[in-house]
Design an enzyme around this catalytic site. Structure first.
Site, PDB file in Angstrom:
ATOM      1  N   GLU A 305       0.580   8.047   5.327  1.00  0.00           N
ATOM      2  CA  GLU A 305       1.412   7.594   4.202  1.00  0.00           C
ATOM      3  C   GLU A 305       0.693   7.777   2.446  1.00  0.00           C
ATOM      4  OE1 GLU A 305       4.346   4.116   3.966  1.00  0.00           O
ATOM      5  OE2 GLU A 305       5.688   4.623   4.985  1.00  0.00           O
TER       6      GLU A 305
HETATM    7  C1  GCB Z   1       5.784   1.860   6.154  1.00  0.00           C
HETATM    8  C2  GCB Z   1       4.406   1.477   5.924  1.00  0.00           C
HETATM    9  C3  GCB Z   1       4.333   0.368   7.815  1.00  0.00           C
HETATM   10  C4  GCB Z   1       4.432  -0.773   7.242  1.00  0.00           C
HETATM   11  C5  GCB Z   1       6.159  -0.404   7.103  1.00  0.00           C
HETATM   12  C6  GCB Z   1       7.472  -1.735   6.695  1.00  0.00           C
HETATM   13  O1  GCB Z   1       6.000   2.557   5.273  1.00  0.00           O
HETATM   14  O2  GCB Z   1       3.883   2.636   6.842  1.00  0.00           O
HETATM   15  O3  GCB Z   1       2.473   0.560   7.780  1.00  0.00           O
HETATM   16  O4  GCB Z   1       4.691  -2.489   7.816  1.00  0.00           O
HETATM   17  O5  GCB Z   1       6.418   0.832   5.663  1.00  0.00           O
HETATM   18  O6  GCB Z   1       7.512  -2.560   6.880  1.00  0.00           O
HETATM   19  O7  GCB Z   1       6.796  -2.007   5.046  1.00  0.00           O
END
Ligand code: GCB
Length: 505
Positions: A305
């Site tokens: 991301e």
């Molecule tokens: C995401 C991330 C991850 C987070 C997840 C969340 O997009 O890549 O590291 O833990 O969402 O649970 O918000």
């Protein structure tokens, strides 16, 4: 080339009452000193429980005479640990009887060739009755657990040898297990050995109670047993390279890995500068150098991301991806995006598009009925623009184990299940077209910084942080096994781990 190896075969069995009759000297804790060296035998052992009616098949068939794998299936078992707690097989949970542990050990030449060196095998404790064979020879017996026992095994492992090759005397030895496979990507498929591969798996974290982030054999074997229970065939090392032992397990169990570097949190424009870029490239060099020999690794992920809608991110990602491809032309490269298809500046450079989306979680709370439409739109837009295979690399919902509500509300087990069901319907629409994988966020609950969106950490696990299933785990299990049965190669057989069917074939 010649090498001397000592094989310790140990059997641990049911409690027999015993008592010591004499005290011949003390027993020192093994400690290194100028004159003493020590070699740990902790780690992964081969294991088999003797399920035969009289529990004596191992003795009748003399399993100690040959490597354990030659007399039947074996499991991986971490030592030290309790076999009952590691397994997902209820028969092992309740097992009483003889179980067999085996470990092949290569001793330093010094120990085996210098006849003045004393080699002692010490077992810290084995419950409850233990018989130890070394190179097939009955060497040690001990009754009662908890306490250490040892034997001088010098005569079993020492012999004068001269290692020789055509190039002359050999002074260094290294053995590397090898696996051979091909990986390729078309405009709609991910091919392993020329056959379409569908990733049905998870994202993980190296995280657990008490230990936090740190390598731990019992935890790793438990996680692999759960992956197997689930029917998963792949995971992404979100969001950093995992311990090398994890990849060794993946190689051995046929679990496919998307190996991610710690390029996470590249969220602000100022991060996309030359200093970062050079550091990022160096980190990719380190990752590739370390992990390139693992056949389980089928793709590199250079980031999670990043703010890939920025122009500067486009150039940055282009450079990191090109560098990674130059380091390893044999594997596809990706980064994981949460951008919009129209805005993303990094996607032109990847081989596979990996998308994170949290419909009905971070947007449109509670509107599960929108998921299918949103997902179809997401896939169609990206595919139309890029004609590259797509992996749904994250999706999920925070779920507090034990919270229930019907009709489902956010944070309950029912909501997680319903959200997954909607995603699966959407995935199935595209699965045989160009969507080549789905990885749930997350395998297990994990600790995070505190924030408004985290209830004692991230609770999107389908297992709790203690590795117990939430309702969604059963749903995913049914799905993954169904897909595994549809897509597995008919002729390959996973021989070593065969208490139950394997999804890894
Ligand atoms: C995401 C991330 C991850 C987070 C997840 C969340 O997009 O890549 O590291 O833990 O969402 O649970 O918000």
């Amino acid at each position: 080339m010649a090498r001397r190896s000592a094989v310790a075969w140990a059997a641990f069995g049911p409690l027999l009452w015993g008592c010591a009759l004499g005290l011949q000297g003390g027993m020192l804790y093994p400690q290194e000193s100028r004159s003493r060296e020590r070699k740990e035998l902790d780690g992964l052992w081969s294991f088999r429980a003797d399920f035969s009616d009289n529990r004596r098949r191992g003795f009748e068939e003399q399993w100690y005479r040959r490597p354990l794998r030659e007399s039947g299936p074996t499991l991986d078992m971490p030592v030290p640990s309790s076999f009952n707690d590691i397994s997902q097989d209820w028969r092992l949970r309740h097992f009483v009887g003889w179980v067999w542990y085996e470990r092949e050990v290569i001793l330093p030449e010094r120990w085996t060739q210098d006849l003045h060196t004393r080699v002692v095998l010490r077992i810290g404790s084995a419950h409850s009755y233990a018989i130890v064979w070394v190179n097939g020879v009955d060497t040690l017996e001990h009754e009662g657990g908890y306490l250490p026992f040892e034997a001088d095994i010098s005569n079993l492992v020492q012999v004068r040898l001269t290692a020789q090759t055509s190039l002359g005397p050999v002074s260094d030895f290294y053995s590397l297990p090898v696996g051979i496979r091909t990986v390729a990507v078309t405009e709609s498929q991910f091919l392993i050995n020329g056959k379409p591969f569908y990733f049905h798996g998870v994202n993980k974290h190296e995280d657990a109670d008490i230990r936090g982030k740190g390598f731990d054999w019992p935890l790793l074997v438990k996680d692999f047993n759960l992956l197997r229970w689930l029917g998963a065939n792949a995971f992404r090392t979100s969001h950093y390279p995992y311990a090398e032992e994890v990849l060794q397990m993946c190689d051995r169990h046929g679990i496919v890995v998307i190996d991610e570097c710690p390029g996470v949190g590249l969220a602000l424009p100022q991060f996309f500068n030359n200093v970062s870029l050079h550091h990022h490239m160096r980190v990719m060099e380190e990752v590739v150098r370390r992990d390139k020999n693992h056949p389980a690794v089928v793709m590199w992920s250079v980031a999670n991301e990043p703010a890939s809608h920025l122009e500067s991110a486009g150039y940055y990602l282009k450079m990191v991806i090109a560098h990674t491809k130059a380091l390893d032309p044999s594997r596809p490269v990706t980064f994981v995006s949460n951008s919009n298809y129209a805005a993303d500046k990094g996607a032109p450079y990847v081989d596979v598009i990996c998308l994170n989306s949290y419909y009905s979680w971070y947007h449109d709370y509670g509107h599960l009925e929108l998921i299918q439409l949103q997902l179809a739109t997401q896939f169609e837009n990206w595919y139309k623009k890029y004609q590259k295979p797509i992996i749904q690399s994250e999706y999920g919902a925070e779920t507090i184990a034990g919270f229930h509500q019907d009709p489902p509300l956010m944070f309950t087990e029912e909501y997680q299940k319903s959200l997954l069901e909607q995603y699966h319907l959407g995935l199935d629409q595209k699965r045989r077209k160009y969507v080549v994988g789905e990885l749930i966020w997350n395998f297990a609950d994990f600790m995070t910084e505190q924030s408004l969106t985290r209830v004692l950490g991230n609770k999107k696990g389908i297992f709790t942080r203690q590795r117990q299933p939430k309702s969604a785990a059963f749903l995913l299990r049914e799905r993954y096994w169904k897909i595994a049965n549809e897509t597995r190669y008919p002729h390959s057989v996973a021989k070593s781990q065969c208490l139950e069917n394997s999804p890894f074939t």
